[in-house]
Scaffold this motif. Structure first.
Motif, PDB file in Angstrom:
ATOM      1  N   CYS A 158       0.714  -1.124   0.145  1.00 49.29           N
ATOM      2  CA  CYS A 158       0.088   0.187  -0.085  1.00 49.29           C
ATOM      3  C   CYS A 158       0.940   1.279   0.105  1.00 49.29           C
ATOM      4  CB  CYS A 158      -1.003   0.068   1.142  1.00 49.29           C
ATOM      5  SG  CYS A 158      -1.761   1.316   1.580  1.00 49.29           S
ATOM      6  N   CYS A 183       0.347   2.569   6.445  1.00 52.07           N
ATOM      7  CA  CYS A 183      -0.203   1.229   6.275  1.00 52.07           C
ATOM      8  C   CYS A 183       0.617   0.006   5.616  1.00 52.07           C
ATOM      9  CB  CYS A 183      -1.396   1.583   5.242  1.00 52.07           C
ATOM     10  SG  CYS A 183      -2.329  -0.079   4.900  1.00 52.07           S
ATOM     11  N   CYS A 234      -4.495   0.673  -0.634  1.00 54.05           N
ATOM     12  CA  CYS A 234      -5.523  -0.506  -0.492  1.00 54.05           C
ATOM     13  C   CYS A 234      -6.686  -0.023  -0.096  1.00 54.05           C
ATOM     14  CB  CYS A 234      -4.798  -1.347   0.646  1.00 54.05           C
ATOM     15  SG  CYS A 234      -5.012  -0.644   2.242  1.00 54.05           S
ATOM     16  N   SER A 235      -6.934   1.160   0.359  1.00 54.83           N
ATOM     17  CA  SER A 235      -8.384   1.660   0.430  1.00 54.83           C
ATOM     18  C   SER A 235      -8.424   3.054   0.193  1.00 54.83           C
ATOM     19  CB  SER A 235      -8.504   1.449   2.056  1.00 54.83           C
ATOM     20  OG  SER A 235      -7.729   2.254   2.776  1.00 54.83           O
ATOM     21  N   CYS A 290      -6.467   5.041   2.748  1.00 58.33           N
ATOM     22  CA  CYS A 290      -5.234   5.186   2.675  1.00 58.33           C
ATOM     23  C   CYS A 290      -4.843   6.368   1.653  1.00 58.33           C
ATOM     24  CB  CYS A 290      -4.357   3.888   2.332  1.00 58.33           C
ATOM     25  SG  CYS A 290      -4.373   2.798   3.619  1.00 58.33           S
TER      26      CYS A 290
END
Ligand SMILES: [Zn+2]
Length: 322
Positions: free
Chosen positions: A253, A258, A276-277, A280
């Motif tokens: 990531c 993270c 990853c999200s 993030c």
């Protein structure tokens, strides 16, 4: 072409600090790169260099008292998949966090062909993949249990809750065999009698038996990240965590806070800027997205956020690869 080796040997080392210092000096002088861990219980490493360098290193290891019979899993790579040499003393060469586990009391070592025979025999058994979730996710043997665990030292707890009958034949495997050397001892101590482990792990099996009955690829702890196991079955078994499409490439990531290693396709990496999200993606510690290097290990970004961050990341990396 370069040679990449993976090896371990359980053999008591009286003075790990001294052993480590000499070992490191030898490797430095030789120009070998990789990651080598030393403890009073032995030696565990993965390293790479030219054929000459690797041959010289193997000879050196075989010349050490108690290490004459060290076995090396060997593979080739068109680049050296390590940035530097790390040679360190650790509490354990593979961390199970259980006292008094002596690999001498481990399971029966099955040669790759014996392992394959059991798989093809129709015999009743339970097979355990004793690697971490991010490893088994992209490749594992048919029918294996793949516990959803982040660390090897979570396995003892998992075993307590797994409800595996004590009279079952147990087969276990890992990348190169070292984790089985400890986990098999634990299972025998806990009352399983028919405990078997794949000698030399997946990497040896890939060589000897062409990876038969293995689905997907094998995660390795160097910059290659994955290597093929079964040339007849190379289709990814994992899915890109962003797009949901089949993939077996990894990304760390891009949010350095993270740093999660996750399965991500090129398309997914573009969509999320390598994160990853969504959360993030908004982090102040997000490094700039670099499509060309998104699939390479993250460490060259260490310097990006200053020395504190670099040191923290180095510790994280070391932890992740234990
Ligand atoms: Zn993240």
């Amino acid at each position: 072409m370069y040679e990449v080796i993976l090896y371990y040997k359980f053999s008591h080392i009286k003075n790990p600090e001294k052993f480590c210092k000499e070992h490191k000096n030898f490797c430095k002088e030789l120009g070998l790169k990789g990651r080598i861990y030393i403890s009073s219980e032995g030696l565990n490493g993965t390293a790479a260099g030219t054929k000459q360098q690797v041959d010289a290193y193997k000879k050196y290891v075989w010349s050490l008292d108690g290490f004459e019979e060290t076995e090396f899993k060997q593979d080739q790579s068109d680049y050296i998949p390590f940035a530097k040499l790390i040679c360190k003393v650790r509490e354990e060469i593979v961390a199970l966090h259980v006292e008094g586990v002596d690999p001498k009391d481990g399971g029966r070592h099955l040669k790759p062909n014996e392992w394959r025979n059991v798989m093809e025999s129709g015999e009743d058994y339970v097979m355990i993949d004793v690697r971490n979730n991010y490893e088994s996710k992209i490749g594992h043997f048919e029918g294996a249990l793949t516990p959803d665990l982040d660390n090897f030292y979570d396995f003892p707890q998992w075993l307590e809750e797994a409800n595996i009958p004590k009279n079952k034949k147990v087969l276990m495997y890992c990348t190169g065999g070292i984790r089985c050397e400890k986990f098999s001892v634990l299972m025998k101590e806990e009352g399983w009698n028919d405990v078997n482990q794949l000698h030399g792990g997946i990497l040896n099996y890939a060589k000897e038996e062409d990876g038969a009955h293995f689905k997907g690829k094998c995660f390795v702890f160097d910059d290659r990240l994955i290597v093929p196991v079964n040339p007849k079955d190379l289709a990814p078994i994992a899915k890109c965590e962003i797009t949901g499409k089949p993939a077996d490439t990894y990304v760390n990531c891009a949010n350095m806070e993270c740093n999660k290693l996750f399965v991500c396709s090129e398309e997914g990496a573009h969509i999320m800027d390598g994160c990853c999200s969504e959360e993030c993606k908004k982090s102040e510690y997000k490094r700039p997205f670099d499509a060309e290097n998104a699939f390479k290990p993250f460490r060259k970004w260490y310097n990006y956020f200053g020395e504190d961050f670099k040191q923290r990341s180095l510790r994280q990396e070391e932890h992740a690869q234990s």
